[in-house]
Scaffold this motif. Sequence first.
Motif, PDB file in Angstrom:
ATOM      1  N   HIS A 335       0.832  -1.217   0.000  1.00 33.43           N
ATOM      2  CA  HIS A 335       0.000   0.000   0.000  1.00 33.43           C
ATOM      3  C   HIS A 335       0.866   1.265   0.000  1.00 33.43           C
ATOM      4  O   HIS A 335       0.392   2.340   0.388  1.00 33.43           O
ATOM      5  N   HIS A 336       2.111   1.142  -0.454  1.00 31.89           N
ATOM      6  CA  HIS A 336       3.022   2.295  -0.515  1.00 31.89           C
ATOM      7  C   HIS A 336       3.062   2.808  -1.967  1.00 31.89           C
ATOM      8  O   HIS A 336       3.702   2.192  -2.836  1.00 31.89           O
ATOM      9  N   PRO A 337       2.415   3.931  -2.281  1.00 32.96           N
ATOM     10  CA  PRO A 337       2.287   4.374  -3.690  1.00 32.96           C
ATOM     11  C   PRO A 337       3.629   4.609  -4.390  1.00 32.96           C
ATOM     12  O   PRO A 337       3.777   4.224  -5.556  1.00 32.96           O
ATOM     13  N   THR A 364      -2.960   0.901  -8.762  1.00 33.36           N
ATOM     14  CA  THR A 364      -4.235   1.591  -8.500  1.00 33.36           C
ATOM     15  C   THR A 364      -5.187   0.701  -7.704  1.00 33.36           C
ATOM     16  O   THR A 364      -6.015   1.193  -6.936  1.00 33.36           O
ATOM     17  N   CYS A 367      -3.595   0.853  -4.106  1.00 33.65           N
ATOM     18  CA  CYS A 367      -3.608   2.195  -3.480  1.00 33.65           C
ATOM     19  C   CYS A 367      -4.679   3.044  -4.160  1.00 33.65           C
ATOM     20  O   CYS A 367      -4.365   4.002  -4.888  1.00 33.65           O
ATOM     21  N   LYS A 369      -6.653   5.259  -3.098  1.00 36.94           N
ATOM     22  CA  LYS A 369      -6.810   6.624  -2.596  1.00 36.94           C
ATOM     23  C   LYS A 369      -5.573   7.502  -2.870  1.00 36.94           C
ATOM     24  O   LYS A 369      -5.497   8.629  -2.372  1.00 36.94           O
ATOM     25  N   SER A 370      -4.634   7.007  -3.661  1.00 35.76           N
ATOM     26  CA  SER A 370      -3.417   7.778  -3.958  1.00 35.76           C
ATOM     27  C   SER A 370      -3.602   8.549  -5.268  1.00 35.76           C
ATOM     28  O   SER A 370      -3.772   7.950  -6.340  1.00 35.76           O
ATOM     29  N   GLU A 371      -3.546   9.857  -5.167  1.00 33.31           N
ATOM     30  CA  GLU A 371      -3.701  10.729  -6.332  1.00 33.31           C
ATOM     31  C   GLU A 371      -2.551  10.523  -7.329  1.00 33.31           C
ATOM     32  O   GLU A 371      -2.758  10.475  -8.540  1.00 33.31           O
ATOM     33  N   ASP A 372      -1.314  10.381  -6.810  1.00 30.40           N
ATOM     34  CA  ASP A 372      -0.145  10.261  -7.676  1.00 30.40           C
ATOM     35  C   ASP A 372      -0.187   8.989  -8.506  1.00 30.40           C
ATOM     36  O   ASP A 372       0.209   8.986  -9.684  1.00 30.40           O
TER      37      ASP A 372
END
Length: 969
Positions: A335-337, A364, A367, A369-372
């Motif tokens: 879970h580390h983008p 994706t 993660c 919820k990660s925008e990047d």
Amino acid sequence: MASTGAKQAPKIVSKTSAGGTGAAGASGGPPIMPLASPLMGKKKKPFLGMPAPLGYVPGLGRGATGFTTRSDIGPARDANDPVDDRHAPPGKRTVGDQMKKNQDDDDEDLNDTNYDEFNGYAGSLFSSGPYEKDDEEADAIYAALDKRMDERRKERRELREKEEIEKYRMERPKIQQQFSDLKRKLAEVSEEEWLSIPEVGDARNKRQRNPRYEKLTPVPDSFFSKHLQSGENHTSVDPLQGLGGLNTPYPGSMTPGLMTPGTGELDMRKIGQARNTLMDMRLSQVSDSVSGQTVVDPKGYLTDLNSMIPTYGGDISDIKKARLLLKSVRETNPHHPPAWIASARLEEVTGKLQVARNLIMKGTEMCPKSEDVWLEAARLQPGDTAKAVVAQAVRHLPQSVRIYIRAAELETDVRAKKRVLRKALENVSKSVRLWKTAVELEEPEDARIMLSRAVECCPTSVELWLALARLETYENARRVLNKARENIPTDRHIWITAAKLEEANGNTQMVDKIIDRAITSLRANGVEINREQWIQDAEECDKAGSVATCQAVIRAVIGIGIEEEDRKHTWMEDAESCVAHGALECARAIYAHALQVFPSKKSVWLRAAYFEKNHGTRESLEALLQRAVAHCPKAEVLWLMGAKSKWLAEDVPAARSILALAFQANPNSEEIWLAAVKLESENNEYERARRLLAKARSSAPTARVFMKSVKLEWVLGNIEAAQELCTEALKHYEDFPKLWMMRGQIEEQCENMDKAREAYNQGLKKCPHSVPLWLLLSHLEERVGQLTRARAILEKARLKNPQTAELWLESVRLEYRAGLKNIANTLMAKALQECPNSGILWAEAVFLEARPQRKTKSVDALKKCEHDAHVLLAVAKLFWSERKITKAREWFLRTVKIEPDLGDAWAFFYKFELQHGTEEQQEEVRKRCENAEPRHGELWCAESKHVLNWQKKTGEILAQVASKIKNTF
């Protein structure tokens, strides 16, 4: 068998006979024992069993010779057998090598080629003899003598060797010296440029490196005629069929179309067509490449080619390590983008785009919820897929502004972009970035409506308020700005925009009030007034054309945060900074404020006057000077600037009236007297000029007044009057060197060389430190052919005036003009030792060198005198001589910028533009020279101070000096 037995019988007999003695043996009986010796019973000899004496050889007394056996010397060894030492060096690893070495060491080389008449043999004749103590002492004495003799000759020998090396280097410079300037340029090469240089190697393939030329043997015409006569039938082949028909085995090996069916004659036209067809086919094959005329689609070919080339140039092992490391990170913390983004980018860099896409899509999922991660996925995916990814991202992150912006960027249609942004604003109505992006796509009317809604949603955004004010009418804009001030009371831009709005609508009286109110309001709200920021805003207003706002801002903030004693210095620096930034109205406002605070400061008035002279109009300059002389009536330079301005405008009566007022304020001022004389003489009022000078000599006699009086009579041709005035002046001012120079030059003009020499000599007795006097006397002696006397005069001048570059320069040129280039070079070296920072000497030294060494010399000159105008001019001339036009023009511009008073630089620049420039460039140089009004320079002064050119303007002198320049450098 009988014969064999017969042959073997004697052997048996002989053996038998050898075995026994006497008759008994012969008869075959038993052997008879020998009788006992009579000595056997006697005593043994005493020496038996004792060691032999030294040098004893057995049997030598009875003539026997001694011998040795293998047990004494060991086994015999061949020359190629290896020695016992396994680690022997090369050349000593076999028995033969060691024997040869020992033999060479023992033998002396007494060949005639090794013999010298003085030293004898190269080696020692007695090297094989013992080396005793007295030999060692003798060697030490001889070594000491050799060392002493060598020291006595060492200095002369080294000096001679040095001169020979220098002479050799002058005649044949090293390749290193010839490329020294290019080596220096390596310092400018960046690391990226250096790394981009390809490795040296032969990139050709084996077939190109070892070409085997195709041997083509043309078929003779007799071959065709022979087979035509044989009556064979052939059919013609279509030329467009290709090479297939040309390689048909014989018979039928005729080139297609060589003969017409049914005829027995050779058609040469068809042969030519066939040859052209064959050549066309071969050319088509050869041209099938990307660089030439290709038969494939070049765009598609290049696209495929780019996809095949990996963009990463690093080591494969590094990629594997990075891949393994990132895999470990993903598995440890899925879970580390950044781990997913880094993995995808690694695969992208190595050319595996699909693997990168798969990885980022897996990211994706892990993660969401990660925008990047979503933005990286949209970047890596192609068009429509990217849109689907962004739509999925919006479902997971409905408040992300960056994702909405990316979604709008992916749309190609403007209407689709608007639809996306409006949907985004429904979800994120507080985002200033979204509002700005949406407003930029709208028409002005729709943008105004959107902005009115935007400022309601984002009331703290200054940019939105100001954008809305720009789109509104005057009354609505005032209301908008008032609302903006209520919502954001701490921003200065709203106040400045309000002032600009009032100025644009003609309410200039409101501008000062608004700016003053802005300062008060901002201070009340706890905002610190940053003087530099406000001056920058004023410069922006100046560039935007809001002059009143700019001046109001300057007046309001110019005195904030400055100590009283630092005001003048700081304000002058601010004005110069504004001029450098192109904000002339800001500078004018600063000068105006400074003059209100310091009305009696002559230096401030002068700076303001020079500013108006360079950047203002003649009317503004004259108005300023009128105010200046009212406040500083004793400042002569201000009066003179006013009079000159009127004179340049051809208003001579006004100039006279200004000078008259100046006389009242400054009675008996030398400067004003001379300005009045110049005004009258320039306007051909010679009698009035004479009267003024006579009055000046009686009321304010100075050396300069007398000098101008002599000059006036001289240029008007009254030589006798000039000489009388000069004699009278020298009675009062005999230590004024210019009077002695003028006296000598007048005598030279009259061809009275003895009187001229006498005048110069008398002047040098009174003024021994006047360098121009020494130079004039030297020129006089050189002109009459007294080269030795001229040389002696210059040497005496250098003794009286040490470290004077002008005297050294003249000495060098004197020798050069006499054809003694070696002496000139020696003198130049001495001159540079005594005056190492003299620009005129370095400039001359550059052109004394041979052409290959000039560039190196110019680099040395620039190191010593980086900002000297003469050196910069020499570099410009050097580039000119090498036909590097652009560089030469840059260096000429640099020269006239750093020293606008050097007339020689303007003359060379003008000559350069006459040869290589356009008419506009020539006119620009001429105008800049006229504005600069140069007064110095060797060539310039020779023309401008000549008596025949006394009334010529700057532009005429420029053309005259340029016409006399011969670019033989």
